[in-house]
Enzyme design. Sequence first.
Site, PDB file in Angstrom:
ATOM      1  N   GLY A  19      22.056  19.580  38.908  1.00 19.83           N
ATOM      2  CA  GLY A  19      22.116  18.703  37.731  1.00 19.83           C
ATOM      3  C   GLY A  19      22.922  17.456  38.002  1.00 19.83           C
ATOM      4  O   GLY A  19      23.637  17.358  38.997  1.00 19.83           O
ATOM      5  N   SER A  23      29.083  11.672  34.381  1.00 14.83           N
ATOM      6  CA  SER A  23      30.348  11.737  35.128  1.00 14.83           C
ATOM      7  C   SER A  23      30.181  12.171  36.589  1.00 14.83           C
ATOM      8  O   SER A  23      31.112  12.087  37.368  1.00 14.83           O
ATOM      9  CB  SER A  23      31.330  12.672  34.413  1.00 14.83           C
ATOM     10  OG  SER A  23      30.778  13.959  34.301  1.00 14.83           O
ATOM     11  N   THR A  25      27.622  14.668  39.712  1.00 12.36           N
ATOM     12  CA  THR A  25      26.541  15.615  40.002  1.00 12.36           C
ATOM     13  C   THR A  25      27.086  17.044  40.019  1.00 12.36           C
ATOM     14  O   THR A  25      28.277  17.257  40.251  1.00 12.36           O
ATOM     15  CB  THR A  25      25.899  15.321  41.377  1.00 12.36           C
ATOM     16  OG1 THR A  25      26.927  15.359  42.368  1.00 12.36           O
ATOM     17  CG2 THR A  25      25.224  13.970  41.397  1.00 12.36           C
ATOM     18  N   LYS A  41      31.130  20.670  40.102  1.00 14.82           N
ATOM     19  CA  LYS A  41      30.879  19.352  39.524  1.00 14.82           C
ATOM     20  C   LYS A  41      31.667  18.339  40.358  1.00 14.82           C
ATOM     21  O   LYS A  41      32.890  18.436  40.466  1.00 14.82           O
ATOM     22  CB  LYS A  41      31.355  19.346  38.070  1.00 14.82           C
ATOM     23  CG  LYS A  41      30.960  18.120  37.267  1.00 14.82           C
ATOM     24  CD  LYS A  41      31.379  18.333  35.821  1.00 14.82           C
ATOM     25  CE  LYS A  41      30.989  17.186  34.931  1.00 14.82           C
ATOM     26  NZ  LYS A  41      31.373  17.416  33.528  1.00 14.82           N
ATOM     27  N   ASP A 131      30.525  17.197  21.385  1.00 16.84           N
ATOM     28  CA  ASP A 131      29.282  16.832  22.093  1.00 16.84           C
ATOM     29  C   ASP A 131      28.360  18.054  22.219  1.00 16.84           C
ATOM     30  O   ASP A 131      27.846  18.350  23.288  1.00 16.84           O
ATOM     31  CB  ASP A 131      29.605  16.240  23.469  1.00 16.84           C
ATOM     32  CG  ASP A 131      28.469  15.365  24.008  1.00 16.84           C
ATOM     33  OD1 ASP A 131      27.628  14.913  23.202  1.00 16.84           O
ATOM     34  OD2 ASP A 131      28.428  15.128  25.222  1.00 16.84           O
TER      35      ASP A 131
END
Length: 291
Positions: A19, A23, A25, A41, A131
Amino acid sequence: SLVTAGDPMSKYITKQKVGSGASGTVIEAMDTTTGKSVAIKKMDLDNQPKKELIITEIEVMKSRHQENIVNYIESYLVNKELWVVMEYLDGGALTDVVTETVLSEAQIAGICKRCLRALSFLHKHDIIHRDIKSDNVLLGMNGEVKLTDFGFCAQVTPEKDKRNTMVGTPYWMAPEVVSSRKQYSYKVDIWSLGIMIIEMLDGEPPYLNETPLKALFLIAANGKPQLKEVDNVSQMLKEFLDLCLEVDVDKRASADQLLDHPFLELDDGLVTLKQNIIAARGVLKNQHQQS
């Protein structure tokens, strides 16, 4: 002070990219000590306009453990990249499932129940997620549902129990966030959950074809959005959705109130969710091959 000392490349073997977002990958990797998959991440710190959001995300994940919140493992500084190592969920984000497959009301009830358990936990710890959307709900192949992406989280203190900064993703925003200088609190997450239910029913949030600015205007002007496929929806789900998408914040339900709603009794343990995940992957793979 937040990161672990040492070289992550000696501990983790990277496998594939799973993904990407604003901010950075996300890659799947294997922990060589346990043989288990993890998600890493990777964020380029030079390209982060608001570094404090990253700090917020790590602090929230580090200090809050609940079964419907993605587990934080550790983080490393690799040159100018921050690597945040998290639990890996093999089903990916809910987004692919809502856009490419049709969910039953029992599945929607199961997903809502698990998201509400996470929200109830966060709200009790004075945290607003800010969010909530399908992109930030991760799925496992065995029916797991977990909230992720705490970059926009707000810590609410007794002295400042309302916020008035506009953050989040426009299409999922509550009217009180959109309206200039209006203060808001925990119930913005409940509105966003309501919009996510519309995603699960219609395949997308309202106003997705409009520009973000136009969408903000329509949210403020129209209040509660309408379902496209309203005829196929049970009365119980409509009532549940109305409690989430109540414009009057005082009348909008809390996470705990929604957890007691009879609609959630339809939850069948999400035993069939794996089929939706596999079907969505098949559709997306075909689209990718054709393009």
